[in-house]
Design an enzyme around this catalytic site. Structure first.
Site, PDB file in Angstrom:
ATOM      1  CD  GLU A  44      -2.714   1.380   2.446  1.00  0.00           C
ATOM      2  OE1 GLU A  44      -3.722   2.098   2.385  1.00  0.00           O
ATOM      3  OE2 GLU A  44      -2.334   0.804   3.496  1.00  0.00           O
ATOM      4  CD  GLU A  69       2.432   7.982   5.202  1.00  0.00           C
ATOM      5  OE1 GLU A  69       2.810   9.164   5.055  1.00  0.00           O
ATOM      6  OE2 GLU A  69       1.447   7.480   4.606  1.00  0.00           O
ATOM      7  CG  ASP A 118      -2.643  15.576  -2.089  1.00  0.00           C
ATOM      8  OD1 ASP A 118      -3.499  16.131  -2.814  1.00  0.00           O
ATOM      9  OD2 ASP A 118      -1.901  16.205  -1.316  1.00  0.00           O
ATOM     10  CE  LYS A 122      -4.058  25.566  -6.889  1.00  0.00           C
ATOM     11  NZ  LYS A 122      -3.170  26.596  -6.302  1.00  0.00           N
ATOM     12  CG  ASP A 154     -12.953  11.513  -0.781  1.00  0.00           C
ATOM     13  OD1 ASP A 154     -11.741  11.249  -0.929  1.00  0.00           O
ATOM     14  OD2 ASP A 154     -13.362  12.645  -0.478  1.00  0.00           O
ATOM     15  CD  GLU A 192      -6.545   4.938   9.271  1.00  0.00           C
ATOM     16  OE1 GLU A 192      -5.733   4.336   9.982  1.00  0.00           O
ATOM     17  OE2 GLU A 192      -6.453   4.981   8.027  1.00  0.00           O
ATOM     18  CE1 TYR A 193      -8.075  11.967   5.735  1.00  0.00           C
ATOM     19  CE2 TYR A 193      -6.381  10.494   4.897  1.00  0.00           C
ATOM     20  CZ  TYR A 193      -6.743  11.687   5.485  1.00  0.00           C
ATOM     21  OH  TYR A 193      -5.773  12.605   5.833  1.00  0.00           O
ATOM     22  CD  GLU A 194     -13.482   2.475   2.301  1.00  0.00           C
ATOM     23  OE1 GLU A 194     -14.336   1.761   1.751  1.00  0.00           O
ATOM     24  OE2 GLU A 194     -12.266   2.154   2.393  1.00  0.00           O
TER      25      GLU A 194
END
Length: 215
Positions: A44, A69, A118, A122, A154, A192-194
């Site tokens: 990942e 990470e 991310d 732009k 998302d 976590e974001y999901e």
């Protein structure tokens, strides 16, 4: 994402070499020895606090996982999860995902997960998106023919861009969902974001793309 400085994080990471691979360039070409088995390796890129990769490793003990990470202050939380779970099929790398070629030989990685990357909205920042063609080339360089990229976000704009990027690179799209949580997809492990975004009623987009043999 605003990062809270954790000056103690480096020391904690260094203190747990059984979970955090401290010199991953030395493992290049011999990850099977690092895990002490010949199981497939899934990585990942941008593992964050580690909820997804820990959940996947727990759910699939027959697969080896590596969470990559860049930020020490973030991956130290993933380390806490791993210490608690004590999973033999999961390792963490505190390195830049753009330099994966320094740590893996061709064919060592069977699948790459990209979760809630991310979006770099732009246009001038398109090259920084983890589904940009140069990153796809990087992932392909680590995989055998048929290696896969699994992607969740998302962000509709990033999802549309990524599908186009996969297609233009010559990858085969084998799964596309515009609303993952209402698709009947089984075995989903949330990040976590999901959890945060879906709790607000936002759609989660997901795709799977496979590299094709070069002529």
């Amino acid at each position: 994402m605003r990062l809270r400085n954790k000056p103690w994080a480096r020391e904690k990471l260094d203190a747990h070499p059984q979970y955090v691979v401290l010199n991953p360039e030395q493992e290049k070409g011999q990850w099977n020895k690092t895990f002490n088995n010949d199981q497939p390796i899934h990585i990942e890129v941008g593992t964050g606090k580690g909820q997804f990769v820990t959940g996947m490793a727990r759910q699939n003990p027959h697969i080896n996982y590596i969470g990559v990470e860049l930020y020490e202050s973030v991956i130290v939380t993933a380390l806490d999860r791993l210490i608690e779970a004590d999973l033999p099929n999961l390792k963490l790398l505190n390195v830049d995902g753009a330099e994966l070629m320094n740590y893996f030989e061709k064919g060592e990685v069977d699948r790459v997960y990209l979760n809630f990357s991310d979006p770099w909205p732009k246009t001038r920042h398109a090259k920084r998106r983890l589904t940009y063609k140069s990153f796809l080339s990087l992932y392909e360089s680590l995989m055998p023919d048929g290696g896969e990229v699994h992607f969740k976000t998302d962000n509709q704009g990033l999802f549309e861009y990524s599908l186009k990027s996969f297609s233009e690179y010559g990858m085969l799209l084998t799964f596309v969902s515009l609303d993952l949580h209402n698709s009947g997809f089984e075995g989903n492990v949330m990040t976590e974001y999901e959890e945060k975004f879906s709790a607000k009623g936002q759609r989660i987009y997901r795709s799977e793309a496979k590299f094709q043999p070069r002529p």
